[in-house]
Design a protein around this motif. Structure first.
Motif, PDB file in Angstrom:
ATOM      1  N   VAL A 352       0.868  -1.346   0.005  1.00 41.29           N
ATOM      2  CA  VAL A 352      -0.018   0.020   0.005  1.00 41.29           C
ATOM      3  C   VAL A 352       0.944   1.125   0.025  1.00 41.29           C
ATOM      4  CG1 VAL A 352      -1.782   1.314   1.355  1.00 41.29           C
ATOM      5  CG2 VAL A 352      -1.975  -1.067   0.949  1.00 41.29           C
ATOM      6  N   LEU A 353       1.996   1.085   0.888  1.00 37.34           N
ATOM      7  CA  LEU A 353       2.748   2.316   0.768  1.00 37.34           C
ATOM      8  C   LEU A 353       3.428   2.627  -0.529  1.00 37.34           C
ATOM      9  CD1 LEU A 353       4.451   1.922   4.354  1.00 37.34           C
ATOM     10  CD2 LEU A 353       3.067   3.796   3.561  1.00 37.34           C
ATOM     11  N   ASN A 354       3.666   1.472  -1.411  1.00 39.36           N
ATOM     12  CA  ASN A 354       4.387   1.697  -2.640  1.00 39.36           C
ATOM     13  C   ASN A 354       3.468   2.284  -3.630  1.00 39.36           C
ATOM     14  OD1 ASN A 354       5.992   1.245  -4.841  1.00 39.36           O
ATOM     15  ND2 ASN A 354       4.530  -0.571  -5.380  1.00 39.36           N
ATOM     16  N   GLN A 355       2.026   2.127  -3.363  1.00 37.54           N
ATOM     17  CA  GLN A 355       1.060   2.731  -4.287  1.00 37.54           C
ATOM     18  C   GLN A 355       0.904   4.410  -3.820  1.00 37.54           C
ATOM     19  OE1 GLN A 355      -0.274   1.733  -7.139  1.00 37.54           O
ATOM     20  NE2 GLN A 355       0.849  -0.195  -6.752  1.00 37.54           N
ATOM     21  N   TYR A 356       0.996   4.464  -2.376  1.00 44.19           N
ATOM     22  CA  TYR A 356       1.067   6.042  -1.645  1.00 44.19           C
ATOM     23  C   TYR A 356       2.191   6.609  -2.509  1.00 44.19           C
ATOM     24  CZ  TYR A 356      -0.913   8.777   1.867  1.00 44.19           C
ATOM     25  OH  TYR A 356      -1.526   9.961   2.436  1.00 44.19           O
ATOM     26  N   ARG A 357       3.382   6.124  -2.465  1.00 41.77           N
ATOM     27  CA  ARG A 357       4.592   6.793  -2.972  1.00 41.77           C
ATOM     28  C   ARG A 357       4.260   7.154  -4.348  1.00 41.77           C
ATOM     29  NH1 ARG A 357       7.673   3.189  -4.081  1.00 41.77           N
ATOM     30  NH2 ARG A 357       7.873   3.679  -6.244  1.00 41.77           N
ATOM     31  N   LEU A 358       3.857   6.114  -5.085  1.00 46.54           N
ATOM     32  CA  LEU A 358       3.506   6.477  -6.676  1.00 46.54           C
ATOM     33  C   LEU A 358       2.422   7.623  -6.765  1.00 46.54           C
ATOM     34  CD1 LEU A 358       3.297   3.044  -8.120  1.00 46.54           C
ATOM     35  CD2 LEU A 358       5.365   4.645  -8.341  1.00 46.54           C
ATOM     36  N   PHE A 359       1.390   7.851  -5.870  1.00 47.51           N
ATOM     37  CA  PHE A 359       0.678   8.891  -5.804  1.00 47.51           C
ATOM     38  C   PHE A 359       1.466  10.230  -5.444  1.00 47.51           C
ATOM     39  CE2 PHE A 359      -2.784  10.716  -2.983  1.00 47.51           C
ATOM     40  CZ  PHE A 359      -2.927  11.774  -3.904  1.00 47.51           C
ATOM     41  N   ALA A 360       2.368  10.156  -4.350  1.00 48.39           N
ATOM     42  CA  ALA A 360       3.235  11.086  -4.252  1.00 48.39           C
ATOM     43  C   ALA A 360       4.004  11.590  -5.326  1.00 48.39           C
ATOM     44  CB  ALA A 360       3.763  11.132  -2.950  1.00 48.39           C
ATOM     45  N   GLU A 361       4.653  10.769  -6.058  1.00 46.40           N
ATOM     46  CA  GLU A 361       5.415  11.066  -7.109  1.00 46.40           C
ATOM     47  C   GLU A 361       4.716  11.937  -8.356  1.00 46.40           C
ATOM     48  OE1 GLU A 361       7.190   7.587  -8.439  1.00 46.40           O
ATOM     49  OE2 GLU A 361       8.389   7.372  -6.872  1.00 46.40           O
ATOM     50  N   ARG A 362       3.387  11.540  -8.589  1.00 52.68           N
ATOM     51  CA  ARG A 362       2.566  12.258  -9.672  1.00 52.68           C
ATOM     52  C   ARG A 362       2.697  13.653  -9.028  1.00 52.68           C
ATOM     53  NH1 ARG A 362      -0.567  11.498 -13.842  1.00 52.68           N
ATOM     54  NH2 ARG A 362       1.016   9.826 -14.346  1.00 52.68           N
ATOM     55  N   ALA A 363       1.984  13.823  -7.724  1.00 49.55           N
ATOM     56  CA  ALA A 363       1.950  14.912  -7.155  1.00 49.55           C
ATOM     57  C   ALA A 363       3.065  16.038  -6.939  1.00 49.55           C
ATOM     58  CB  ALA A 363       1.499  14.755  -5.422  1.00 49.55           C
ATOM     59  N   LEU A 364       4.216  15.363  -7.125  1.00 45.25           N
ATOM     60  CA  LEU A 364       5.554  15.954  -7.341  1.00 45.25           C
ATOM     61  C   LEU A 364       5.701  16.403  -8.733  1.00 45.25           C
ATOM     62  CD1 LEU A 364       8.913  14.787  -5.716  1.00 45.25           C
ATOM     63  CD2 LEU A 364       8.921  15.663  -8.211  1.00 45.25           C
ATOM     64  N   SER A 365       5.435  15.666  -9.705  1.00 41.77           N
ATOM     65  CA  SER A 365       5.480  16.084 -10.697  1.00 41.77           C
ATOM     66  C   SER A 365       4.466  17.168 -11.653  1.00 41.77           C
ATOM     67  CB  SER A 365       5.583  14.643 -11.776  1.00 41.77           C
ATOM     68  OG  SER A 365       4.069  14.109 -11.811  1.00 41.77           O
ATOM     69  N   GLU A 366       3.455  17.003 -10.848  1.00 43.73           N
ATOM     70  CA  GLU A 366       2.398  17.952 -11.241  1.00 43.73           C
ATOM     71  C   GLU A 366       2.667  19.405 -10.518  1.00 43.73           C
ATOM     72  OE1 GLU A 366       0.233  17.769 -13.752  1.00 43.73           O
ATOM     73  OE2 GLU A 366       0.747  15.632 -14.448  1.00 43.73           O
ATOM     74  N   GLY A 367       3.579  19.405  -9.585  1.00 45.39           N
ATOM     75  CA  GLY A 367       3.756  20.871  -8.864  1.00 45.39           C
ATOM     76  C   GLY A 367       2.679  20.843  -7.683  1.00 45.39           C
ATOM     77  N   HIS A 368       2.157  19.747  -6.989  1.00 43.87           N
ATOM     78  CA  HIS A 368       1.237  19.932  -5.923  1.00 43.87           C
ATOM     79  C   HIS A 368       2.113  19.893  -4.727  1.00 43.87           C
ATOM     80  CE1 HIS A 368      -2.686  19.352  -7.983  1.00 43.87           C
ATOM     81  NE2 HIS A 368      -2.018  19.189  -9.012  1.00 43.87           N
ATOM     82  N   ASP A 369       2.763  21.166  -4.459  1.00 50.06           N
ATOM     83  CA  ASP A 369       3.673  21.156  -3.411  1.00 50.06           C
ATOM     84  C   ASP A 369       3.187  20.936  -2.015  1.00 50.06           C
ATOM     85  OD1 ASP A 369       5.014  21.987  -5.393  1.00 50.06           O
ATOM     86  OD2 ASP A 369       5.608  23.942  -4.543  1.00 50.06           O
ATOM     87  N   GLU A 370       1.839  21.421  -1.671  1.00 55.20           N
ATOM     88  CA  GLU A 370       1.404  21.398  -0.391  1.00 55.20           C
ATOM     89  C   GLU A 370       0.822  19.748  -0.282  1.00 55.20           C
ATOM     90  OE1 GLU A 370      -2.643  22.841   1.730  1.00 55.20           O
ATOM     91  OE2 GLU A 370      -2.267  23.612  -0.172  1.00 55.20           O
ATOM     92  N   HIS A 371       0.257  19.092  -1.257  1.00 51.81           N
ATOM     93  CA  HIS A 371      -0.056  17.645  -1.032  1.00 51.81           C
ATOM     94  C   HIS A 371       1.160  16.814  -0.856  1.00 51.81           C
ATOM     95  CE1 HIS A 371      -4.137  18.750  -1.691  1.00 51.81           C
ATOM     96  NE2 HIS A 371      -3.982  19.013  -2.876  1.00 51.81           N
TER      97      HIS A 371
END
Length: 543
Positions: A352-371
């Motif tokens: 589950v943490l693996n999928q959560y991290r991939l989600f965070a990587e997408r937030a990183l690439s899209e510039g969602h700093d706060e999230h």
């Protein structure tokens, strides 16, 4: 759309037309062969052939009178078989199957054919008058039509059973429920009150979840996964049509407010969900939460699929810039992680943490700093919670995931990179047990891996920050960590896992920087390459 139509046509051909034609051909061939044998001995074969259209009145009367009984008997058999299999399917998966089956036009058409044939035979028999004399009435046209109908009933019986079994296939039922529920939302009819549409939509979503739950009870993993995927497809389709819906659709009121997924919530939360118009998204993700809790520790593949689908939904929200839906997905990911820790189920937490991290990587690439920072802090929080519960491998996993996020942030010069580094350096705590000691070694390894990344990229001041964070560590401990990192030669983990990577692996370029990093600790003992690598596994990992 075209591909679906082709698939549907091929499916219909395999169930209806092909078996019907095979049976009809075999029946015709048998009749033609026996007729040829018998008619060839008759001096006038043509007259015998015309008996099909102008039969002997006595034999025709007997046949017509028996036709009604035959059709009634066949109809009784069909109804009995269908009732049994439909009831069994309904009890096993969802009562919606009965409703779908009864409302299907094909079933009405087939049953109607049997009824019409029986009525035709009865009425033809009634008007049949073979009394000798000029007043005799032989309804030859009715006789031929009755025989054609009777033949159709008998030929269609086996294809109809094949259709029934195909219709009751759980995978087909799941798809029908999904499509009908979406149709309720998208095809607004005048006079169809929004409250009724709410109830139908909620009923469809809950029935998809019920199919998944019942399938899990019977160990039907494929059906459970199909239902979970159907919920995801429904979610994404709904998001496409969301802008076309009226404002009244998004309000939680009436029967919808009394639904069990909303009535248990605090009033202010319900009010907030209604204000944001996210009740449908909340409803679907609540079904995921229920399924996740039911599967944790029992059917891990179900948990993984729910995490994957939630990530897909979250990534779509990130891409579209829907911050409120992103925030909702974060809350549900936190709920999943909490469920794995409460069970506890370390392997599920790992995935589950693996999928959560991939989600965070997408937030990183899209510039969602706060999230991104919010997710990183949740990683640290749940890692420390697991550490206090002796689920030490979870903390180690969190550290490596944060290391990965840091590398990507610094590689792209992301504005949140400084905060991410600080969060990683705050993950570790002093150990109290042997398992926790192993876990903290994993945290230090993750931090050292990040330090080698900084050294390779010439960011010496950042590598120094990591060194200063661990400068008080015992020399022997740091030397043994160095040895373990040097011995790890393979990038792939030696067991099958969803991630498929070896946490301790460093590329040759980064491994070459280890000596420079560890030189800052003073006089450490030289590496011991001859000592066999000890495969130490935290006792909390469940096999």
């Amino acid at each position: 759309m075209g591909r679906d139509m082709v698939r549907k046509s091929v499916h219909s051909l395999g169930i209806w037309l092909l078996p019907f034609m095979v049976l009809a051909s075999i029946g015709l061939a048998v009749f033609a062969l026996t007729f040829w044998v018998d008619a060839s001995q008759n001096p006038d074969p043509l007259r015998v052939l015309l008996l099909i259209f102008h039969p002997n009145p006595v034999s025709a009367a007997a046949t017509i009178s028996n036709a009604a009984e035959v059709v009634a008997a066949v109809l009784a058999i069909a109804i009995t078989v269908v009732a049994i299999v439909v009831e069994l399917s309904s009890n096993r998966y969802t009562h919606r199957i009965t409703e779908l089956f009864v409302g299907e036009p094909t079933n009405f058409a087939v049953m109607g054919l049997f009824v019409v044939t029986a009525l035709q035979a009865v009425w033809t028999s009634l008007i049949f008058d073979d009394t000798p004399g000029p007043d005799a009435f032989i309804p030859y046209t009715s006789i031929v039509v009755t025989m054609l109908l009777l033949t159709s009933c008998l030929l269609i019986l086996l294809p109809y059973f094949a259709y029934v079994f195909a219709f009751l296939n759980p995978l087909s039922i799941v798809e029908r429920i999904r499509k009908q529920t979406m149709k309720v939302i998208t095809h607004f009819r005048p006079g169809h009150h929004v409250s009724a549409r709410h109830q139908e939509a909620v009923r469809g979503i809950e029935q998809l979840a019920d199919v998944a739950l019942n399938a899990m009870d019977h160990k039907d993993k494929r059906i459970s996964m199909a239902s979970i995927n159907a919920l995801k497809r429904f979610f994404l389709d709904y998001r496409k049509h969301r802008e076309r819906l009226s404002p009244a659709w998004f309000l939680i009121e009436g029967e919808l407010a009394r639904n069990h997924d909303f009535v248990s919530m605090a009033p202010h939360i319900v009010k907030e969900v209604s204000k944001k118009g996210l009740w449908m998204e909340m409803k679907i993700l609540r079904q995921y939460q229920t399924l996740f809790n039911e599967a944790v520790g029992r059917m891990r593949d179900i948990n993984y699929l729910i995490a994957i689908n939630t990530r897909v939904i979250a990534e779509r929200a990130v891409k579209s810039g829907d911050d409120e839906l992103v925030q909702l997905c974060i809350r549900f990911f936190n709920t999943y992680v909490r469920a794995t820790l409460n069970k506890p189920d370390v392997r599920t937490a790992y995935n589950v943490l693996n999928q959560y991290r991939l989600f965070a990587e997408r937030a990183l690439s899209e510039g969602h700093d706060e999230h991104l920072i919010e997710i990183a802090r949740y990683f640290k929080y749940y890692g420390q919670i697991s550490f206090s519960r002796n689920l030490s491998f979870v903390l180690e996993t969190v550290a490596y995931d944060l290391c990965s996020l840091n590398e990507q942030a610094y590689n792209s010069e992301h504005p949140a990179r400084e905060k991410l580094l600080q969060i990683l350096l705050e993950v570790d705590r002093e150990s109290e047990t042997e398992a926790q000691e192993i876990s903290l070694r994993g945290v230090r390894k993750a931090q050292i891996k990040l330090a080698t990344y900084f050294l390779v990229n010439g960011k010496y001041e950042l590598a120094k920050r990591i060194y200063e964070d661990m400068s008080a560590e015992p020399a022997e401990r740091m030397a043994s960590i160095r040895d373990e990192l040097l011995r790890t030669q393979s990038s792939e983990y030696w067991e099958i896992s969803d991630r498929g990577i070896n946490f301790d692996y460093l590329s040759p370029e980064r491994r070459a920087k280890l000596e420079e990093f560890f030189s800052w600790f003073g006089q450490l003992r030289p590496p011991r390459p001859s000592i066999a690598l000890r495969m130490i596994e935290p006792p909390s990992i469940k096999r």
